[in-house]
Design an enzyme around this catalytic site. Sequence first.
Site, mmCIF file in Angstrom:
data_model
loop_
_atom_site.group_PDB
_atom_site.id
_atom_site.type_symbol
_atom_site.label_atom_id
_atom_site.label_comp_id
_atom_site.label_asym_id
_atom_site.label_seq_id
_atom_site.Cartn_x
_atom_site.Cartn_y
_atom_site.Cartn_z
ATOM 1 N N ASP A 47 0.825 -1.200 0.000
ATOM 2 C CA ASP A 47 0.000 0.000 0.000
ATOM 3 C C ASP A 47 0.864 1.257 0.000
ATOM 4 O O ASP A 47 1.964 1.271 0.565
ATOM 5 C CB ASP A 47 -0.895 -0.032 1.252
ATOM 6 C CG ASP A 47 -1.849 1.127 1.327
ATOM 7 O OD1 ASP A 47 -2.661 1.268 0.395
ATOM 8 O OD2 ASP A 47 -1.784 1.891 2.308
ATOM 9 N N GLU A 75 1.633 -0.099 -4.796
ATOM 10 C CA GLU A 75 0.579 0.831 -5.187
ATOM 11 C C GLU A 75 1.235 2.147 -5.580
ATOM 12 O O GLU A 75 1.666 2.924 -4.720
ATOM 13 C CB GLU A 75 -0.424 1.074 -4.054
ATOM 14 C CG GLU A 75 -1.554 1.988 -4.499
ATOM 15 C CD GLU A 75 -2.350 2.579 -3.348
ATOM 16 O OE1 GLU A 75 -3.508 2.961 -3.573
ATOM 17 O OE2 GLU A 75 -1.808 2.674 -2.232
#
Length: 614
Positions: free
Chosen positions: A328, A357
């Site tokens: 993330d 990400e």
Amino acid sequence: MKKSYLILLLTVLIYGTANAIDVKKLEPAFWWAGMKNTELQILMYGDNIAKCDATITSQTATIKELVRFDNPNYLLVYVDLSNAKPEKFDIVLKRGKEKKTVPYELKQRKEGSAERVGFNTSDVLYLIMPDRFANGDPSNDVIKGMIDNKVDRNDQYGRHGGDFKGITDNLDYIADLGVTAIWLNPTQENDMPHGSYHGYAITDYYKADPRFGTNDEFISLVDKTHAKGMKVVMDMIFNHCGSENFLFKDMPAKDWFNFPDKYVQTTYRTTTQYDPYTSAHDKKMALDGWFVEPMPDFNQRNPHVAKYLIQNSIWWIEHVGIDGIRQDTHPYADFDMMAEWCRQVTEEYPDFNIVGETWLNSNVAVSFWQKDSKLAYPRNSHLRTVMDFPLMGVMNSAFDEESDWDKGVARIHDYLGQDIVYADPSNLLTFLDNHDTSRFFKTDEEANNTKKYKQALTFLLTTRGIPQIYYGTEILMTADKANGDGTLRENFPGGWAGDKQNAFSREGRTDKQNAAYDFTQKMLQWRKGNDVIAKGSLKHYVPINGVYVYERKYNGKSVVVFLSGSDSEKTLNLENYREVLPKTQSKDVITGKTVDVSGASLIIAPRDVMVLEF
């Protein structure tokens, strides 16, 4: 006097002295012999534990260093595993006359653990938010003692009750669809107040959230997914944790977190990572600021923090058996630490894959983060796969527009023509939508456009990269981010007892949903094991008359896609494409009909798509 002494003695025997050594946390609780990285960090947390001396009774491992901080409740034990063998031993803590032995184990690694195959271009990932997919075990909906202790399916930001068993119970559905891997939004404990159903505010890095199930139930899910021939990708978060995490509530040291004394929000301007003109102030505010107030920002420049996070990810790989990681908010963390993490994971598992990400608006920006990027040289992120957010934007526009010089399918051609910026365009995660964006169709009315769906999905599954599909796309679930993030993560119909619709079954889906499901299944099953798509080269043509044509080719076989971006019928001059038409006819994968390409022209219907195999 004798009576009070007796009471005191009994109290000591039952409860121990006020100075008794109490180990509240031991992380990791076990490890493995035979890892490439031979330094193990054992974090011990307890009242005044830093005042303890520590030894180990191991026959093959030795203590390298004891690290203490200003906070006396932490002790880091660094252990040298250079010559370690699988064994059980004790960590012996002494503080004055007090003594405590803590059992520890170096396990034997599973055979072939280092050789696991990560997700790659042969795979299609199916993204699932566990809380919103299916509730297989209502008994774990509310866990006594946890802060958020209710379930409310009418609250888009509340917990809805989905869990590991819900996913396990529906593995046949997922496998039958034809995907080859599942990506799970974070599964670690989020013992936070209202709004942490999504999993991105971790409060215990070594524990599955009890409302999803236990660590053992997670292992069982992974094993059963593997038994179905699918891989598992685990979401991880190194940039921040939840504010209820013990590491934040009782910080080991002030430099364990960025801005430890008060909340300072990030500017979200992660372009500062590569901007040659950026100021030190702007970079600090982007990288050290907190993502949101309940998520304090780790300082990965602290080597002990870095070690803690890197080690935790390897623990989950080795213990649970996952096949990949999605990291993330990758650009919000320290570049060098994240690069070292990727390098260490690859050293332990050479074919493992991590996707970061990289939510940036240009391919140049995204390409900076990929392994061996020329734009980042001489630095190297060692991150094999990055997320192609710009292509998502292109796809969300291209299939709505009438194609012109720079619109419609011309957008796709022009964008892919810029793949020269990438070190490896095949290792891009491609997608129409995910849990943070509006769904591909924002409204049910839009979802009536079946031609758009077929074109977009066909392109996604036949172009370069590693495709990802968001759960519910196959049944045309819709959502607009303007209505709140919780709406992007609606429950899958049929995942809860008493649901009016059960979309896990053919009988429970509408005709429109079955049509979308059948098309998705056909394309996914066709793609599975198809080396032409997984490994083939890509050649494409400048769109003529609004029709985009491209070829995938591998080992003497090829696939040619004709994709019309026009609302009117078009006649193509096949002489333009003769170099990719090695035979006089082919069968269209989508319709099953034979297509004659021996003549001078080919008629293609409005907004049609054909996939021809040679």
